[in-house]
Write a protein that holds these residues in place. Structure first.
Motif, short mmCIF file in Angstrom:
data_model
loop_
_atom_site.label_atom_id
_atom_site.label_comp_id
_atom_site.label_asym_id
_atom_site.label_seq_id
_atom_site.Cartn_x
_atom_site.Cartn_y
_atom_site.Cartn_z
N ILE A 1 -39.72 -19.40 -4.52
CA ILE A 1 -40.05 -20.82 -5.44
C ILE A 1 -38.98 -21.89 -5.38
CG2 ILE A 1 -40.63 -21.48 -7.77
CD1 ILE A 1 -42.26 -18.82 -7.91
N ASN A 2 -37.69 -21.33 -5.60
CA ASN A 2 -36.59 -22.18 -5.60
C ASN A 2 -36.10 -22.87 -4.43
OD1 ASN A 2 -35.80 -22.31 -8.57
ND2 ASN A 2 -35.95 -20.14 -8.21
N VAL A 3 -36.22 -22.31 -3.37
CA VAL A 3 -35.71 -22.83 -1.93
C VAL A 3 -36.47 -22.39 -0.79
CG1 VAL A 3 -33.51 -22.85 -2.75
CG2 VAL A 3 -33.98 -20.68 -1.57
N GLY A 4 -37.57 -22.07 -0.92
CA GLY A 4 -38.40 -21.63 0.07
C GLY A 4 -38.91 -22.99 0.97
N SER A 5 -38.74 -22.93 2.30
CA SER A 5 -39.21 -23.82 3.13
C SER A 5 -39.82 -23.36 4.26
CB SER A 5 -38.04 -24.69 3.40
OG SER A 5 -38.26 -25.82 4.30
N ASP B 1 -36.16 -34.06 1.28
CA ASP B 1 -35.46 -33.82 0.03
C ASP B 1 -35.34 -32.36 -0.32
OD1 ASP B 1 -34.53 -34.37 -2.64
OD2 ASP B 1 -36.73 -34.40 -3.50
N PRO B 2 -34.08 -31.72 0.21
CA PRO B 2 -33.91 -30.24 0.28
C PRO B 2 -33.49 -29.82 -1.02
CG PRO B 2 -31.93 -31.39 1.44
CD PRO B 2 -33.08 -32.40 1.08
N PRO B 3 -34.05 -28.70 -1.40
CA PRO B 3 -33.58 -28.09 -2.85
C PRO B 3 -32.28 -27.62 -2.84
CG PRO B 3 -34.96 -26.47 -1.46
CD PRO B 3 -34.79 -27.90 -0.66
N VAL B 4 -31.81 -27.36 -4.11
CA VAL B 4 -30.44 -27.06 -4.38
C VAL B 4 -30.27 -25.23 -4.06
CG1 VAL B 4 -28.59 -26.48 -6.07
CG2 VAL B 4 -30.10 -28.66 -6.22
N PRO B 5 -29.28 -25.04 -3.29
CA PRO B 5 -29.10 -23.65 -3.14
C PRO B 5 -29.32 -22.69 -4.19
CG PRO B 5 -27.46 -24.70 -1.96
CD PRO B 5 -28.16 -25.86 -2.98
N PHE B 6 -29.87 -21.34 -3.90
CA PHE B 6 -30.09 -20.39 -4.87
C PHE B 6 -29.04 -19.24 -4.82
CE2 PHE B 6 -33.00 -16.81 -6.49
CZ PHE B 6 -33.12 -17.36 -7.77
N ARG C 1 -47.70 -24.55 -1.65
CA ARG C 1 -46.64 -25.24 -2.20
C ARG C 1 -45.44 -25.23 -1.53
NH1 ARG C 1 -46.26 -23.57 -8.19
NH2 ARG C 1 -46.22 -21.60 -7.10
N LEU C 2 -45.43 -24.39 -0.41
CA LEU C 2 -44.19 -24.15 0.42
C LEU C 2 -43.65 -25.40 1.16
CD1 LEU C 2 -41.94 -22.03 1.43
CD2 LEU C 2 -43.65 -21.78 3.47
N ARG C 3 -42.44 -25.74 0.63
CA ARG C 3 -41.88 -26.97 1.16
C ARG C 3 -41.92 -27.19 2.60
NH1 ARG C 3 -38.96 -24.87 -2.50
NH2 ARG C 3 -38.43 -25.89 -4.52
N GLY C 4 -42.28 -28.27 3.19
CA GLY C 4 -42.37 -28.54 4.58
C GLY C 4 -43.62 -28.00 5.38
#
Length: 189
Positions: free
Chosen positions: A73-77, A84-89, A157-160
Motif C-alpha cells: 500500500i505504501n510503496v507498491g509500484s 510522483d514516487p512515494p516516500v520509502p517505507f 490502485r497499484l501505482r503505475g
C-alpha cells in the motif's frame, strides 16, 4: 441525458477486477457478461506473498502478510519510473540469526522489481484475452479501442499499473473512481 446513457450501454466494455484472492477480466455489454476469464496467476494475495518472501530473504526477519500488505500500500509500484514516487517505507524487527533489531528500507523501485514476474503474467494473460475478445467482431474491437479497459478492485490502485498495461496492450487503461467499492455499487451504473 437519456441518449448519453443509451450510447454508453450500447458499447462493449472490458472490466479488469484485481481483487485480493482473484483477478477476473470480463467483456460486458448492456449489463450482460459476454466473455469472462479468471486470471489464475495474479491477485493481490500473490503480490503480498512475493513482497513477504522478499522481505524475509533480504532482512532474515519473519514478517507476515500484514507487514507485506502495508509495504504494498505504501510503496507498491508496477513501474520503476514514476512521476510522483512515494516516500520509502522502513520495516524493523528482530533478526532470526542474531536476535538484534534489523531494518529494511523498501522503495517503489524495489517493489516494482519484486512484483515484475507477477505483473508480466498479468500482461500476458490480459493481452491474450483482449486479442481474443477483439477477434469476435469488428464492433467489439472498435469499442475496446475507443473505451479501453476499466480496472476495479483494490489491486487497480497499484501505482503505475494503468500506464504499464496501456504501454503493453496499446489500449487505454482507466481506473474507476473508488475502485474498492465499485463492484458492490455497480461499475457502469
Amino acid at each position: 441525458l437519456k441518449n448519453v446513457a443509451c450510447v454508453f450501454y450500447l458499447k462493449h466494455h472490458l472490466i479488469l477486477d484485481i481483487g485480493y484472492g482473484k483477478t477476473r477480466v470480463s467483456l460486458v455489454k448492456d449489463s450482460c457478461v459476454y466473455k469472462t476469464k479468471l486470471l489464475k496467476s495474479v491477485s493481490g494475495e500473490s503480490w503480498i506473498s512475493a513482497i513477504k518472501t522478499h522481505i524475509r530473504t533480504e532482512s532474515q526477519v519473519n514478517y507476515g502478510k500484514v507487514t507485506a500488505e502495508k509495504a504494498l500500500i505504501n510503496v507498491g509500484s508496477a513501474m520503476e519510473n514514476l512521476l510522483d514516487p512515494p516516500v520509502p517505507f522502513s520495516i524493523t524487527g528482530p533478526s532470526r540469526m542474531t536476535g538484534h533489531l534489523n531494518t529494511i528500507v523498501l522503495d517503489h523501485k524495489v517493489l516494482a522489481d519484486v512484483l515484475n514476474p507477477n505483473l508480466t503474467l498479468l500482461e500476458e494473460e490480459l493481452s491474450a484475452f483482449v486479442h481474443e475478445a477483439m477477434s469476435i467482431s469488428e464492433d467489439i474491437s472498435k469499442d475496446i479501442i475507443s473505451e479501453g479497459i476499466w480496472m476495479v478492485g483494490g489491486g487497480s490502485r497499484l501505482r503505475g499499473l494503468p500506464e504499464r498495461l496501456s504501454n503493453k496492450l496499446n489500449v487505454t487503461v482507466n481506473t474507476v473512481n473508488n475502485p474498492l467499492h465499485v463492484i458492490a455499487r455497480g461499475a457502469l451504473c
